[in-house]
Design a protein around this motif. Sequence first.
Motif, PDB file in Angstrom:
ATOM      1  N   THR A 216      42.748  49.985  39.907  1.00 52.32           N
ATOM      2  CA  THR A 216      41.408  49.439  39.654  1.00 52.32           C
ATOM      3  C   THR A 216      41.367  47.928  39.887  1.00 52.32           C
ATOM      4  O   THR A 216      40.388  47.397  40.416  1.00 52.32           O
ATOM      5  CB  THR A 216      40.945  49.779  38.225  1.00 52.32           C
ATOM      6  OG1 THR A 216      40.723  51.188  38.136  1.00 52.32           O
ATOM      7  CG2 THR A 216      39.647  49.057  37.870  1.00 52.32           C
ATOM      8  N   ILE A 217      42.416  47.223  39.514  1.00 52.92           N
ATOM      9  CA  ILE A 217      42.462  45.774  39.755  1.00 52.92           C
ATOM     10  C   ILE A 217      42.477  45.498  41.251  1.00 52.92           C
ATOM     11  O   ILE A 217      41.758  44.625  41.750  1.00 52.92           O
ATOM     12  CB  ILE A 217      43.700  45.130  39.095  1.00 52.92           C
ATOM     13  CG1 ILE A 217      43.822  45.502  37.626  1.00 52.92           C
ATOM     14  CG2 ILE A 217      43.630  43.602  39.240  1.00 52.92           C
ATOM     15  CD1 ILE A 217      45.068  44.948  36.958  1.00 52.92           C
ATOM     16  N   PRO A 278      43.833  46.929  32.441  1.00 51.85           N
ATOM     17  CA  PRO A 278      42.811  47.986  32.378  1.00 51.85           C
ATOM     18  C   PRO A 278      43.390  49.372  32.090  1.00 51.85           C
ATOM     19  O   PRO A 278      42.992  50.370  32.689  1.00 51.85           O
ATOM     20  CB  PRO A 278      42.203  47.929  33.779  1.00 51.85           C
ATOM     21  CG  PRO A 278      43.381  47.589  34.644  1.00 51.85           C
ATOM     22  CD  PRO A 278      44.262  46.675  33.823  1.00 51.85           C
ATOM     23  N   SER A 279      44.320  49.453  31.164  1.00 48.97           N
ATOM     24  CA  SER A 279      44.990  50.716  30.862  1.00 48.97           C
ATOM     25  C   SER A 279      44.008  51.741  30.295  1.00 48.97           C
ATOM     26  O   SER A 279      42.998  51.396  29.681  1.00 48.97           O
ATOM     27  CB  SER A 279      46.119  50.466  29.855  1.00 48.97           C
ATOM     28  OG  SER A 279      46.775  51.664  29.520  1.00 48.97           O
ATOM     29  N   ILE A 317      36.202  46.194  29.503  1.00 49.74           N
ATOM     30  CA  ILE A 317      35.396  46.913  30.486  1.00 49.74           C
ATOM     31  C   ILE A 317      35.771  48.398  30.477  1.00 49.74           C
ATOM     32  O   ILE A 317      36.819  48.780  29.960  1.00 49.74           O
ATOM     33  CB  ILE A 317      35.622  46.355  31.905  1.00 49.74           C
ATOM     34  CG1 ILE A 317      37.108  46.511  32.277  1.00 49.74           C
ATOM     35  CG2 ILE A 317      35.178  44.912  32.028  1.00 49.74           C
ATOM     36  CD1 ILE A 317      37.394  46.493  33.745  1.00 49.74           C
ATOM     37  N   GLU A 318      34.928  49.229  31.073  1.00 47.09           N
ATOM     38  CA  GLU A 318      35.323  50.612  31.327  1.00 47.09           C
ATOM     39  C   GLU A 318      36.487  50.568  32.319  1.00 47.09           C
ATOM     40  O   GLU A 318      36.399  49.900  33.351  1.00 47.09           O
ATOM     41  CB  GLU A 318      34.155  51.405  31.910  1.00 47.09           C
ATOM     42  CG  GLU A 318      33.023  51.649  30.929  1.00 47.09           C
ATOM     43  CD  GLU A 318      33.426  52.566  29.789  1.00 47.09           C
ATOM     44  OE1 GLU A 318      34.417  53.334  29.947  1.00 47.09           O
ATOM     45  OE2 GLU A 318      32.761  52.518  28.725  1.00 47.09           O
ATOM     46  N   PRO A 319      37.590  51.245  32.035  1.00 43.18           N
ATOM     47  CA  PRO A 319      38.822  51.028  32.808  1.00 43.18           C
ATOM     48  C   PRO A 319      38.738  51.299  34.305  1.00 43.18           C
ATOM     49  O   PRO A 319      39.474  50.688  35.078  1.00 43.18           O
ATOM     50  CB  PRO A 319      39.834  51.959  32.123  1.00 43.18           C
ATOM     51  CG  PRO A 319      39.026  52.911  31.321  1.00 43.18           C
ATOM     52  CD  PRO A 319      37.789  52.184  30.930  1.00 43.18           C
ATOM     53  N   HIS A 320      37.840  52.189  34.746  1.00 41.65           N
ATOM     54  CA  HIS A 320      37.766  52.496  36.175  1.00 41.65           C
ATOM     55  C   HIS A 320      36.616  51.788  36.883  1.00 41.65           C
ATOM     56  O   HIS A 320      36.355  52.050  38.065  1.00 41.65           O
ATOM     57  CB  HIS A 320      37.643  54.013  36.379  1.00 41.65           C
ATOM     58  CG  HIS A 320      38.889  54.776  36.020  1.00 41.65           C
ATOM     59  ND1 HIS A 320      40.077  54.612  36.679  1.00 41.65           N
ATOM     60  CD2 HIS A 320      39.118  55.696  35.046  1.00 41.65           C
ATOM     61  CE1 HIS A 320      40.997  55.394  36.149  1.00 41.65           C
ATOM     62  NE2 HIS A 320      40.438  56.061  35.155  1.00 41.65           N
ATOM     63  N   ASP A 321      35.949  50.886  36.202  1.00 43.37           N
ATOM     64  CA  ASP A 321      34.789  50.198  36.784  1.00 43.37           C
ATOM     65  C   ASP A 321      35.253  48.914  37.470  1.00 43.37           C
ATOM     66  O   ASP A 321      35.248  47.836  36.877  1.00 43.37           O
ATOM     67  CB  ASP A 321      33.761  49.902  35.693  1.00 43.37           C
ATOM     68  CG  ASP A 321      32.416  49.468  36.251  1.00 43.37           C
ATOM     69  OD1 ASP A 321      32.376  49.020  37.419  1.00 43.37           O
ATOM     70  OD2 ASP A 321      31.406  49.550  35.526  1.00 43.37           O
TER      71      ASP A 321
END
Length: 369
Positions: A216-217, A278-279, A317-321
């Motif tokens: 995601t990053i 973002p785990s 944040i939502e982790p996959h956004d």
Amino acid sequence: MRVGFDAKRIFHNITGLGNYSRDTVRIMSSYFSKNSYFLYNPKPGKIDRLKIADNLKVCFPKSKVWQKLNSLWRQKAIVKDLVSDKIEIYHGLTNELPVGIETTNIKTVVTIHDLIFVRYPELYSYIDGKIHYKKFKRAAQVADKVIAISEQTKRDIVEFLQVSPTKIEVVYQGCHSAFQKDYTSKEKEQVAKKYDLPNKYLLNVGTIQERKNLLTIVKAIKNTNHYLVVVGKETNYADKVKAYIKENNMQNRVCFLKGVSMEELAIIYQKTSIFIYPSIFEGFGIPIVEALYSKTPVISSVGSCFSEAGGPDSIYIEPHDDLALLKEINRIENDTLLQDKMKEQGWNYAQQFNDTVIANAIMDLYKGL
């Protein structure tokens, strides 16, 4: 007081469980130095990250038979050695207690780190999940006290292992003393030169596995000039991330570092502009605390335990956004007042994870037994 520790991961693990074990022993032996601490290690290890103080004794299996069958010794036969050494309290630092210890007069504590294998069974093999569940549940039920490393983990222990909440104490993890030090400009320059670090970069630290969500990053910074430094043990998931990096010609903006010492990692934290974690789910999230101690702004995920570790001034944040992530990266980098607030308030929040607080909490629990 004579305290025994399950020391396997102190000498055989360089990641989360090993760091927790080493820090706990270091803190207790330093703050309560009059006690005797016995480190039960099934076999000689290659990891030398704990200074063995005078009140620490490393204990191997006493008989030649159990020296050869050291895994079985740790699971059961160790109990005879604990009785022989007149251990008063035995602390299973990493989710386990030996079978039969409940039949002795030794008081027991077990630290449960997370139950991710229950919440996300797809991340584990069927056999591993079953073995983990059996070991964790037995340990939590026979222990006199259970330490949960977060309120999230405590809730999971109550729900999934059917343990009374009155038996569980939440004692947060601290972090290695290296992250609590200030480093000179010269030291920082040496590390930057050694690893060819740019003047400005984003940072992610942790085992490179699907749950940690590094991809995601990478997606967030795809069409930008941001530079990302990644530090962590690689798994098969790393191949997936690297394939995406190659497909999008990002090789010159994402670097993977290996062989980084604890002091070098602390400097890398202190030099970064933003730490991103973002785990999907963690028992606690110690890299977040490391970043807060380094006075580095943190972006992590909503849910799980992340707000416990990061406090009210980190961003979630939502982790996959990936679009939301990029928006927050740019917002922090373009707002120096926000940066300063996140650094100072984050550092203040992290003081609840300092050595003194942790040492006193654990010793109060021991004394209560």
